[in-house]
Write an enzyme that holds these catalytic residues in place. Structure first.
Site, mmCIF file in Angstrom:
data_model
loop_
_atom_site.group_PDB
_atom_site.id
_atom_site.type_symbol
_atom_site.label_atom_id
_atom_site.label_comp_id
_atom_site.label_asym_id
_atom_site.label_seq_id
_atom_site.Cartn_x
_atom_site.Cartn_y
_atom_site.Cartn_z
ATOM 1 N N GLY A 153 2.167 -2.537 -8.595
ATOM 2 C CA GLY A 153 3.140 -2.505 -9.683
ATOM 3 C C GLY A 153 4.578 -2.521 -9.190
ATOM 4 N N THR A 154 4.847 -1.759 -8.146
ATOM 5 C CA THR A 154 6.225 -1.653 -7.652
ATOM 6 C C THR A 154 6.740 -3.014 -7.183
ATOM 7 O OG1 THR A 154 5.807 0.629 -7.022
ATOM 8 C CG2 THR A 154 7.687 -0.442 -5.980
ATOM 9 N N HIS A 176 -4.924 -0.360 -9.334
ATOM 10 C CA HIS A 176 -5.485 0.998 -9.240
ATOM 11 C C HIS A 176 -5.423 1.766 -10.548
ATOM 12 C CE1 HIS A 176 -1.795 3.651 -8.502
ATOM 13 N NE2 HIS A 176 -1.274 2.446 -8.416
ATOM 14 N N CYS A 215 9.409 18.374 -8.310
ATOM 15 C CA CYS A 215 10.185 19.311 -7.525
ATOM 16 C C CYS A 215 11.147 18.520 -6.647
ATOM 17 C CB CYS A 215 9.250 20.152 -6.676
ATOM 18 S SG CYS A 215 9.886 21.804 -6.505
ATOM 19 N N GLN A 271 0.647 0.423 -17.015
ATOM 20 C CA GLN A 271 -0.232 1.413 -17.654
ATOM 21 C C GLN A 271 -1.133 0.792 -18.725
ATOM 22 O OE1 GLN A 271 -0.895 4.522 -16.903
ATOM 23 N NE2 GLN A 271 0.611 4.725 -15.274
ATOM 24 N N SER A 314 -1.038 -3.441 -12.062
ATOM 25 C CA SER A 314 -1.446 -2.811 -10.814
ATOM 26 C C SER A 314 -2.933 -2.457 -10.880
ATOM 27 C CB SER A 314 -0.602 -1.549 -10.615
ATOM 28 O OG SER A 314 -0.988 -0.901 -9.445
ATOM 29 N N THR A 366 0.039 -12.931 3.964
ATOM 30 C CA THR A 366 -1.383 -13.237 3.795
ATOM 31 C C THR A 366 -1.973 -12.359 2.704
ATOM 32 O OG1 THR A 366 -1.478 -13.778 6.131
ATOM 33 C CG2 THR A 366 -3.592 -13.366 5.030
ATOM 34 N N ASN A 404 4.362 5.496 -18.884
ATOM 35 C CA ASN A 404 3.407 6.177 -18.011
ATOM 36 C C ASN A 404 3.330 7.676 -18.261
ATOM 37 O OD1 ASN A 404 6.050 5.380 -16.822
ATOM 38 N ND2 ASN A 404 5.529 6.994 -15.367
#
Ligand SMILES: Cc1ncc(COP(=O)(O)O)c(C=O)c1O
Length: 394
Positions: A69-70, A200, A323, A178, A198, A236, A150
């Site tokens: 996705g990035t 995953h 955090c 998403q 994406s 590749t 997301n």
């Protein structure tokens, strides 16, 4: 263990593992090589491209394989910006609720002289198409609005946005990371020029994704090097991962209608159970959201200790709060929606998937109720509110 963090990543589907193993054993060649091993890998690659394109109702060459996705988002954003710069158009419209995969490249473009308008969402986490219409200018070279958020799962009016961009001839990118694999989607119908996905997030491997690029769009490659992907993305191809992604995409979409109906019932049961906890609130639109997303804030509770205690009880969840430098930063998405930081830091995101059932939902409701109570009894702030020395927010 109850896994309710499918929006972070989903476990691999068996069909994806099988497809990958098969490629790694039997089609391990470089798809750019002209010998037989290369040809075998190339056949797998093009078969995956055709299947993914068929689901999207587009042409196979309009699918570009990426590392996820990035990369898909960066490619789309930088390409549109460069094409815009060459045409003397340096204004970009996007939204405050976008993933950092969009926001960070936009920050860089702003440093390089682009004018970036980030639209706020409404209280339900939705960016109104009307706001996009008003923000568009003569020099706008890109509109980027995600398909579904997301954190809150809020589904954005991308068809309306696509329509108005098309009418004005402005490239429209949608980050569908998403939503892809969960909601059937057709870029031609949406009216988008680029669409990021994406693997995953729908049971394929991590580190693989695709970018739809409309034929005829002025496109500037992001990764330079070899001539792979018709000279649009050097490197590749990860053929095994791509085959796994195609298998997961096929399976996920084949069962999507039934699965969405099942998940809607579970999602609403979970949301109802959690919002029965006193001083809690559902974040994001109650209906216009992904069928697997529940995002709730609990007044007087911080996300991180809540997550850790749930983890101890075998429940895997997530919080929008992160955090940073020792302090808990509220989520930029919830803050943009106008949710006070004190509530935003207490947000809990639960995202459901194929393994989630009613028993899991009921167990989680009980566990969250206990944990929230426990954390509140330890909080001096909460005690002050209970004793009337401070006012409740909710
Ligand atoms: C909306 C959205 N965009 C982009 C990404 C980045 O995707 P990837 O992890 O494949 O790089 C994510 C990942 O969480 C996401 O949720």
């Amino acid at each position: 263990m109850i896994y309710l963090d499918y929006a972070a990543t989903a476990p691999m589907r068996e069909c994806a593992i099988d497809a990958m193993n098969d490629v790694m054993r039997h089609a391990w060649g470089n798809p750019s090589s002209i010998h037989e091993e290369g040809a075998r890998a190339k056949a797998v690659l093009e078969d995956a491209r055709e299947r993914i394109a068929a689901h999207l109702g587009c042409r196979p060459p309009e699918i570009l394989f990426t590392s996820g996705g990035t990369e898909s988002d960066s490619t789309a954003v930088y390409s549109a910006a460069e094409a815009g710069r060459r045409a003397g158009r340096m204004h970009i419209v996007s939204a405050m609720i976008e993933h950092h995969a969009i926001l960070r490249p936009l920050e860089r473009l702003a440093q390089r002289g682009f004018d970036v308008t980030l639209l706020p969402p409404d209280r339900d986490g939705i960016v109104q198409a009307e706001a996009v219409r008003e923000a568009i200018r003569e020099d706008t070279c890109l509109v980027a609005v995600m398909t579904a958020n997301n954190e809150t799962g809020a589904i954005q009016p991308i068809r309306e946005i696509g329509e108005l961009c098309r009418a004005r001839g402005i490239p429209f990118h949608t980050d569908a990371v998403q939503a892809a694999g969960h909601i059937p989607m057709n870029p031609g119908e949406i009216g988008c020029d680029t669409l990021a996905a994406s693997a995953h997030k729908f049971g394929g491997p991590r580190g693989t994704g695709f970018l739809y690029v409309r034929r005829g769009l002025s496109f500037v490659p992001f990764l330079l090097g070899g001539g792979q992907e018709r000279e649009r993305r050097a490197g590749t191809e990860n053929v095994a991962a791509i085959a796994g992604m195609a298998a997961a995409f096929d399976e996920s979409l084949a069962g999507a209608e039934q699965e969405n109906a099942r998940l809607t019932v579970l999602r609403d049961r979970l949301a109802a159970g959690l919002t029965r906890i006193p001083k809690s609130t559902l974040n994001g639109h109650p209906q216009k959201r992904l069928t697997n997303n529940v995002n709730v804030s609990f007044e007087g509770v911080e996300g991180e200790p809540l997550l850790l205690l749930l983890d101890e009880r075998g429940i895997r969840a997530s919080s929008g709060a992160a955090c940073s430098a020792g302090a808990l930063e509220p989520s930029h998405v919830l803050t943009a929606m106008g949710i006070p930081s004190e509530l935003a830091v207490g947000s809990l995101r639960l995202t459901l998937g194929p393994d989630t059932d009613e028993d899991a939902v009921d167990t989680v409701i009980e566990a969250v109720r206990d944990t929230v109570e426990r954390l509140r009894t330890q909080s001096p702030e909460w005690q002050a509110k209970c004793e009337g020395r401070r006012a409740f927010l909710l």
